[in-house]
Design a protein around this motif. Structure first.
Motif, mmCIF file in Angstrom:
data_model
loop_
_atom_site.group_PDB
_atom_site.id
_atom_site.type_symbol
_atom_site.label_atom_id
_atom_site.label_comp_id
_atom_site.label_asym_id
_atom_site.label_seq_id
_atom_site.Cartn_x
_atom_site.Cartn_y
_atom_site.Cartn_z
ATOM 1 N N THR A 391 0.827 -1.205 0.000
ATOM 2 C CA THR A 391 0.000 0.000 0.000
ATOM 3 C C THR A 391 0.860 1.254 0.000
ATOM 4 O OG1 THR A 391 -1.760 -1.177 1.184
ATOM 5 C CG2 THR A 391 -1.825 1.233 1.210
ATOM 6 N N ASP A 490 -8.096 4.180 -0.681
ATOM 7 C CA ASP A 490 -8.410 3.627 -1.996
ATOM 8 C C ASP A 490 -7.312 2.674 -2.471
ATOM 9 O OD1 ASP A 490 -10.075 3.680 -4.527
ATOM 10 O OD2 ASP A 490 -8.158 4.410 -5.312
ATOM 11 N N THR A 491 -6.066 3.064 -2.259
ATOM 12 C CA THR A 491 -4.947 2.187 -2.640
ATOM 13 C C THR A 491 -4.963 0.899 -1.831
ATOM 14 O OG1 THR A 491 -3.638 4.152 -3.150
ATOM 15 C CG2 THR A 491 -2.462 2.072 -2.949
ATOM 16 N N TYR A 492 -5.272 1.015 -0.544
ATOM 17 C CA TYR A 492 -5.328 -0.175 0.313
ATOM 18 C C TYR A 492 -6.414 -1.138 -0.162
ATOM 19 C CZ TYR A 492 -6.293 -3.013 4.436
ATOM 20 O OH TYR A 492 -6.514 -4.060 5.282
ATOM 21 N N GLU A 493 -7.581 -0.618 -0.489
ATOM 22 C CA GLU A 493 -8.665 -1.473 -0.956
ATOM 23 C C GLU A 493 -8.313 -2.134 -2.293
ATOM 24 O OE1 GLU A 493 -11.279 -2.369 0.632
ATOM 25 O OE2 GLU A 493 -10.929 -1.077 2.367
ATOM 26 N N THR A 494 -7.620 -1.396 -3.166
ATOM 27 C CA THR A 494 -7.216 -1.976 -4.457
ATOM 28 C C THR A 494 -6.229 -3.115 -4.259
ATOM 29 O OG1 THR A 494 -7.524 0.187 -5.517
ATOM 30 C CG2 THR A 494 -6.205 -1.445 -6.696
ATOM 31 N N ILE A 495 -5.229 -2.902 -3.415
ATOM 32 C CA ILE A 495 -4.238 -3.958 -3.143
ATOM 33 C C ILE A 495 -4.898 -5.150 -2.484
ATOM 34 C CG2 ILE A 495 -2.144 -4.505 -1.851
ATOM 35 C CD1 ILE A 495 -1.650 -2.706 -4.227
ATOM 36 N N LYS A 496 -5.798 -4.889 -1.553
ATOM 37 C CA LYS A 496 -6.501 -5.972 -0.866
ATOM 38 C C LYS A 496 -7.337 -6.790 -1.847
ATOM 39 C CE LYS A 496 -9.427 -6.741 3.193
ATOM 40 N NZ LYS A 496 -10.193 -6.071 4.274
ATOM 41 N N HIS A 497 -7.970 -6.103 -2.802
ATOM 42 C CA HIS A 497 -8.775 -6.789 -3.810
ATOM 43 C C HIS A 497 -7.902 -7.668 -4.693
ATOM 44 C CE1 HIS A 497 -11.787 -7.499 -6.925
ATOM 45 N NE2 HIS A 497 -10.942 -6.998 -7.820
ATOM 46 N N HIS A 498 -6.763 -7.163 -5.118
ATOM 47 C CA HIS A 498 -5.861 -7.952 -5.957
ATOM 48 C C HIS A 498 -5.326 -9.172 -5.212
ATOM 49 C CE1 HIS A 498 -5.799 -5.563 -9.548
ATOM 50 N NE2 HIS A 498 -5.456 -4.449 -8.906
ATOM 51 N N GLU A 503 -4.835 -11.722 -8.497
ATOM 52 C CA GLU A 503 -4.630 -11.231 -9.846
ATOM 53 C C GLU A 503 -3.180 -10.786 -10.032
ATOM 54 O OE1 GLU A 503 -7.261 -8.122 -10.815
ATOM 55 O OE2 GLU A 503 -9.075 -9.352 -10.698
ATOM 56 N N VAL A 505 -0.875 -8.153 -11.707
ATOM 57 C CA VAL A 505 -1.161 -6.793 -12.121
ATOM 58 C C VAL A 505 -0.208 -6.299 -13.205
ATOM 59 C CG1 VAL A 505 -2.190 -6.173 -9.928
ATOM 60 C CG2 VAL A 505 0.272 -5.937 -10.230
#
Length: 542
Positions: A391, A490-498, A503, A505
């Motif tokens: 993150t 927002d960055t934390y949620e994106t990394i958590k989702h990946h 996935e 990236v």
């Protein structure tokens, strides 16, 4: 240069259907030759952590063990130097306070402003009082203060006046005639009469005292000798009726000429120098190993770029190229360089060749900070801690761009506050104070005191100060900080989702994900990395 026959397979390969790995799609061919698999395995091995590399090839994580050892010894070194530096700084500050009480008439500890005098009689009294106290110093002081001797002769106290060459000021008639050039000289008889006071800029008193810092002997350190070059300044440059009085002190620290401490032969100092030498050796070894790893990563990056262009006829993106440059190694290299420089200066301080404690403390303090920050890299080997590191790394570019935009607004408020509120508010008197005050307001510190200290002798300025402070606090606390937190979230949620969906990236990660060999599979044992990087991709990969 590719011929038409060589380029046709690549063009044909581009028309092949996309192959899906998990949730990520790879567009292009998947050559299954031994060369490609070996290179993919090399890439996967390069991005393994030290524990995985140990399981893959049985190589002991020397860099990891060295970093752990280095953090321990430089922390011990920093604590040792910090205690010594604290004693030195405390000794200097206490002596400066002693000089103020000894030589300034009526001085009291006052943190709100400087010592000042307001009449000619007080100026006379202060200078004569200072000379008298200096001449009877040995009977007054409770410290180990002594006069300086040069060639067997005591260094005298020196009084010097600074004044305009010509000054004829008549406020009653609204006239003046002045030569702004200044002259300096020793005061003569009657130098403080009315004529000279109107021209007087300052009176400077110079004196030198010597002492020995004995408190270090209790901490198994040899005491140092100190020369205090003291300047007492009576500042009348404003000609406002207020003469500010200040004491400045320049210190020279050196080894005493003749010393004897019962039960101490200087062995402790030699052990400290030896310990510093061990720190330098450890940091130099770490520097060599990390520099070697950075160079190997750069070489592997060029090799991957040629491979990617040869088999897929594509250019590797900048983000994938930067994956090969390990920022943690660069951080460690910077820490090693600073530690070695600081250790050399520390040895010079201990052996009394130099006494620049401030630069040495900055070097060692910054180096230790970077070393401890580097520990985060090893926490990243654990999945729960790794998301924090990812993150921070992913949010850093957006945070920098956001801060650049916010800095424009912040500097605008700084300049506005300085020019408007500076004459009326102590916290806005200089640009440095303005930036510190506004930063404190962003964090919610000292708000009421900042509002309260705004002088109301000018209604327009008072009204402007309210609009200024309310708008700044509302803008930065309720909007800027909220947007800043939103960027990180927002960055934390994106990394958590990946991580949850596993996935890949980037094309580099997708390519490496094709290698299913585990570190314990034994297939990494037979890998032999090329000693040189191939110049021709066709000669290496096909």
């Amino acid at each position: 240069i590719q011929t038409q026959e060589e380029s046709e397979p690549l063009l044909a390969a581009a028309a092949q259907p996309r192959r899906v790995i998990g949730h990520a799609a790879w567009s292009g061919p998947f050559p299954e030759s031994t060369v490609v698999e070996d290179f993919r395995r090399r890439l996967k091995y390069y991005f393994m952590n030290p524990c995985q590399k140990y399981r893959a090839r049985g190589r002991k994580p020397w860099k990891l063990m060295l970093q752990i050892l280095k953090i321990a010894i430089i922390t011990v070194q920093l604590v040792s130097f910090g205690l010594s530096n604290e004693m030195m700084v405390t000794f200097k500050e206490e002596n400066l306070m002693t000089f103020r009480h000894l030589f300034l008439k009526g001085y009291k500890d006052n943190w709100q402003g400087s010592h000042a005098i307001y009449s000619q009689a007080d100026l006379y009294d202060h200078i004569y009082y200072l000379i008298s106290r200096y001449s009877h110093l040995q009977n007054l002081t409770v410290g180990n203060l002594a006069y300086e001797r040069v060639g067997g002769t005591f260094t005298p106290l020196t009084v010097c006046k600074v004044l305009y060459r010509k000054s004829n000021v008549d406020p009653g008639n609204d006239t003046f005639d002045i030569d702004p050039h200044t002259s300096k000289g020793d005061p003569a008889e009657g130098f403080l009469n009315c004529v000279y006071v109107s021209r007087l800029l300052s009176v400077n008193v110079y004196l030198t005292l010597k002492t020995v810092n004995l408190q270090t002997v209790r901490h198994h350190e040899l005491p140092d000798c100190y020369d205090f070059h003291i300047t007492i300044i009576f500042d009348n440059r404003a000609h406002s009726g207020k003469i500010k009085v200040d004491v400045k002190n320049q210190v020279r620290i050196y080894e005493c000429r003749d010393w004897n401490v019962e039960g101490n032969s200087g062995k402790i100092d030699y052990l400290l120098v030896l310990f510093d030498a061990v720190v330098i050796v450890a940091c130099f070894t770490s520097l060599i190993l990390c520099s070697r790893s950075v160079i190997k990563g750069i070489q592997l990056q060029f090799e991957f770029s040629r491979f990617y262009h040869t088999f897929y006829n594509k250019v590797v993106s900048l983000s994938d190229r930067l994956e090969f440059v390990n920022g943690w190694y660069i951080l460690i290299i910077a820490s090693d360089v600073l530690t070695m420089a600081g250790s050399v200066m520390k040895i010079g301080i201990q052996t009394k060749f130099q006494s620049n404690y401030d630069i040495c403390s900055i070097l060692l303090g910054t180096a230790t900070m970077l070393s401890w920050v580097g520990v985060i890299r090893y926490l990243g080997f654990f999945k729960k801690y790794n998301i924090l590191i990812l993150t921070l790394r992913a949010a850093f570019p957006n945070v920098i761009r956001f801060c650049c935009c916010v800095a424009m607004i912040y500097l605008g408020y700084c300049f506005c506050g300085w020019i408007v509120l500076g004459p009326y508010h102590d916290k806005f008197r200089t640009m440095a104070k303005v930036t510190e005050c506004l930063f404190s307001l962003i964090n919610g510190d000292d708000m009421y005191a900042t509002f309260l200290k705004t002088r109301d002798n000018c209604y327009m300025v008072w009204l402007f100060s309210r609009l200024y402070l309310y708008s700044f606090i509302s803008l930065f606390i309720y909007m800027v900080l909220s947007l800043f937190i939103a960027l990180i979230t927002d960055t934390y949620e994106t990394i958590k989702h990946h991580q949850k969906d596993k996935e890949s990236v980037s094309q580099l990660h997708i390519f490496i994900a094709e290698c299913r060999d585990q570190p314990e599979s034994g297939k990494y044992q037979t890998d032999v990395e090329p000693s040189t990087c191939c110049v021709s991709p066709c000669g290496c990969y096909g």
